[in-house]
Each structure stands twice: as structure tokens, then as C-alpha cells.
Design a protein around this motif. Structure first.
Motif, PDB file in Angstrom:
ATOM      1  N   LYS A  44      -1.914   6.268   7.232  1.00 58.95           N
ATOM      2  CA  LYS A  44      -0.729   6.681   6.493  1.00 58.95           C
ATOM      3  C   LYS A  44      -0.158   5.501   5.717  1.00 58.95           C
ATOM      4  CE  LYS A  44       0.658  10.374   9.687  1.00 58.95           C
ATOM      5  NZ  LYS A  44       0.560  11.458   8.700  1.00 58.95           N
ATOM      6  N   TYR A  67      -9.036   1.612   4.363  1.00 61.82           N
ATOM      7  CA  TYR A  67      -7.594   1.660   4.600  1.00 61.82           C
ATOM      8  C   TYR A  67      -7.261   1.767   6.082  1.00 61.82           C
ATOM      9  CZ  TYR A  67      -2.666   2.485   4.334  1.00 61.82           C
ATOM     10  OH  TYR A  67      -1.322   2.339   4.513  1.00 61.82           O
ATOM     11  N   VAL A  94      -6.349  -1.319   7.590  1.00 61.02           N
ATOM     12  CA  VAL A  94      -4.977  -1.762   7.347  1.00 61.02           C
ATOM     13  C   VAL A  94      -4.029  -1.033   8.289  1.00 61.02           C
ATOM     14  CG1 VAL A  94      -3.102  -1.868   5.649  1.00 61.02           C
ATOM     15  CG2 VAL A  94      -5.470  -2.288   4.932  1.00 61.02           C
ATOM     16  N   ASN A  95      -4.116   0.289   8.295  1.00 60.25           N
ATOM     17  CA  ASN A  95      -3.264   1.104   9.165  1.00 60.25           C
ATOM     18  C   ASN A  95      -4.118   2.163   9.854  1.00 60.25           C
ATOM     19  OD1 ASN A  95      -1.342   2.591  10.469  1.00 60.25           O
ATOM     20  ND2 ASN A  95      -0.191   3.169   8.642  1.00 60.25           N
ATOM     21  N   VAL A 152      -0.049  -7.474   8.821  1.00 58.24           N
ATOM     22  CA  VAL A 152       0.240  -6.111   8.374  1.00 58.24           C
ATOM     23  C   VAL A 152       1.488  -5.596   9.076  1.00 58.24           C
ATOM     24  CG1 VAL A 152      -0.584  -3.725   8.382  1.00 58.24           C
ATOM     25  CG2 VAL A 152      -2.161  -5.586   7.823  1.00 58.24           C
ATOM     26  N   THR A 168       3.629  -1.870   9.302  1.00 60.62           N
ATOM     27  CA  THR A 168       3.724  -0.454   8.955  1.00 60.62           C
ATOM     28  C   THR A 168       5.076   0.063   9.444  1.00 60.62           C
ATOM     29  OG1 THR A 168       2.732   0.299  11.036  1.00 60.62           O
ATOM     30  CG2 THR A 168       1.216  -0.207   9.227  1.00 60.62           C
ATOM     31  N   GLU A 169       5.345   1.315   9.169  1.00 61.63           N
ATOM     32  CA  GLU A 169       6.599   2.001   9.522  1.00 61.63           C
ATOM     33  C   GLU A 169       7.717   1.509   8.604  1.00 61.63           C
ATOM     34  OE1 GLU A 169       5.616   4.361  11.424  1.00 61.63           O
ATOM     35  OE2 GLU A 169       3.784   3.212  11.691  1.00 61.63           O
ATOM     36  N   LYS A 227       1.027  -5.992   3.535  1.00 66.33           N
ATOM     37  CA  LYS A 227       0.322  -7.140   4.116  1.00 66.33           C
ATOM     38  C   LYS A 227       0.988  -8.384   3.554  1.00 66.33           C
ATOM     39  CE  LYS A 227      -4.113  -7.076   4.791  1.00 66.33           C
ATOM     40  NZ  LYS A 227      -5.587  -7.078   4.561  1.00 66.33           N
ATOM     41  N   TYR A 279       0.861  -1.180   0.000  1.00 63.83           N
ATOM     42  CA  TYR A 279       0.000   0.000   0.000  1.00 63.83           C
ATOM     43  C   TYR A 279       0.901   1.234   0.000  1.00 63.83           C
ATOM     44  CZ  TYR A 279      -3.405  -3.456   1.646  1.00 63.83           C
ATOM     45  OH  TYR A 279      -4.194  -4.573   1.778  1.00 63.83           O
ATOM     46  N   ALA A 305       2.436   0.670   3.892  1.00 66.63           N
ATOM     47  CA  ALA A 305       2.145  -0.515   4.687  1.00 66.63           C
ATOM     48  C   ALA A 305       2.261  -1.711   3.759  1.00 66.63           C
ATOM     49  CB  ALA A 305       0.738  -0.444   5.281  1.00 66.63           C
TER      50      ALA A 305
END
Length: 212
Positions: free
Chosen positions: A51, A43, A46-47, A61, A63-64, A56, A7, A54
Motif C-alpha cells: 500500500k 514495491y 518497500v512496503n 522506510v 509507512t503509515e 524512504k 511513493y 511510503a
């Protein structure tokens, strides 16, 4: 079928992860998320921060950007982007240094907030100038974060220096120029940049006929 979904938005830190994905060289599906869509329920599932980037992977998932780089290096060891035993100290040290002190120092300095000397102990980076000098010293003494070998840490740390020197949030230093030249020469970096540039063009509204 690809087990990885990415994403992103080409005008974001998603470019860091795109580069990492190209270095890993595993199949992935890209979902471009507009800034309006980032706040959609779909979305946010997802996060929750709303933001990008991300990913999957197998229904998990991540992030960062720094975490995604480290994760991909770990779960795809054949790419040899994770640290060897003798590289782990530098790998983790500088990866987290870039994600913490460097990010904070650069964004605060850009916002025209620089702590006074007596405030330095309250901030993990001390001062913006100190952060710049530390990075300059690092890349004056080695080719890559862990020495002579490119790793996932270079994707993240290198992106910070590439972006900063391009847009003026970091000063020009000879060590930075040499380092970023090495990074730009990588096939994965070139491919990722081309893909994101194409995606950025597709996101731009068409120019009306007759417009100058």
C-alpha cells in the motif's frame, strides 16, 4: 540530490503525505505507484503491505500516514511543524485519536457497521456519533489541533476532516467548515493538491480520437 523518495498514488492517502512534504519544503523525488505495481516484488520490498504512501529517507522506510507526518516534523525541525513543549499533549493525543478511533469509526460506519450500545466498550471509538461530537467540540474551541498554531497534527487530522466532509463520511458541522477553510488557504496545501491533481490526470488513459 534529494534524500527523500515519496511513493504514492494520487487516488490514495498519499495526498496526506504530499501535503506534509510541501509543508516541510525539503527536496524529494516522487514515484507514482499504480495499484497493480503496489503488489509487485519491487514495491513489496518497500512496503510489505502493498500500500501507499511510503517514504524512504536515508535508506530508512516509513509507512503509515500519521507516522510519516510525525517523522517528517521530527527530522526537519526547521519547518517548525513539530510540537513545542506545551503542545505535546494535544499533538500526540489528537494525532493518535485520528489514526485510531476516527479511522475505525469512519470506515466501519461507511461499511454500514455500527456497534450496538452494549458493544461500544469493545471498540476504541465507542460510537461513530460520539467521535463526530468529540471532533466538533475540539474545533469549536480552537483554530488548530494544538491551539492557535498549525502543526503536523493538522495535516493528518485535517486531512481526515477534509476528506470526510467532502465525500460524506463525516457530517457537515460549522466547526469543520471553519477549520477546513483555514487549511485550504495554506500555500503548501494548494501546491500539494495541484501536484496530485496533475499526477491523477497523467494516470488516466487517453481518450480515443472521435470518442464523445
Amino acid at each position: 540530490m534529494a534524500e527523500l523518495t515519496f511513493y504514492t498514488n494520487p487516488q490514495s492517502r498519499g495526498r496526506i503525505v504530499r501535503w506534509m512534504l510541501e509543508e516541510v519544503d525539503e527536496p524529494y523525488v516522487t514515484e507514482i505507484v499504480t495499484y497493480d505495481e503496489m503488489k509487485s516484488d519491487r514495491y513489496l520490498a518497500v512496503n510489505p503491505m502493498g500500500k501507499v504512501p511510503a517514504i524512504k529517507h536515508r535508506d530508512h522506510v516509513v509507512t503509515e500516514s500519521a507516522a510519516i507526518c510525525a517523522y517528517l516534523a521530527d527530522v526537519f525541525p526547521d519547518a517548525q511543524l513539530g510540537p513545542r513543549d506545551d503542545e505535546k499533549a494535544d499533538y500526540y493525543r489528537w494525532l493518535f485519536y485520528a489514526a485510531g478511533p476516527v479511522e475505525q469509526a469512519v470506515t466501519n460506519h461507511y461499511a454500514k457497521f455500527d456497534p450496538a450500545p452494549e458493544q461500544g466498550r469493545m471498540f476504541g471509538y465507542g460510537s461513530y456519533d460520539k467521535v463526530v461530537d468529540v471532533l466538533d467540540e475540539l474545533f469549536s474551541s480552537r483554530d488548530y489541533v494544538c491551539g492557535n498554531r498549525f502543526t503536523a497534527a493538522d495535516v493528518y487530522v485535517g486531512s481526515a476532516i477534509l476528506w470526510g466532509t467532502q465525500f460524506g463520511t463525516l457530517p457537515q458541522r460549522d466547526s469543520f467548515a471553519s477549520y477546513t477553510d483555514r487549511l485550504r488557504s495554506r500555500d503548501a496545501y494548494k501546491c500539494a493538491t495541484e501536484l496530485d491533481d496533475e499526477a491523477q490526470v497523467q494516470l488516466q488513459p487517453p481518450v480515443p480520437q472521435g470518442a464523445e
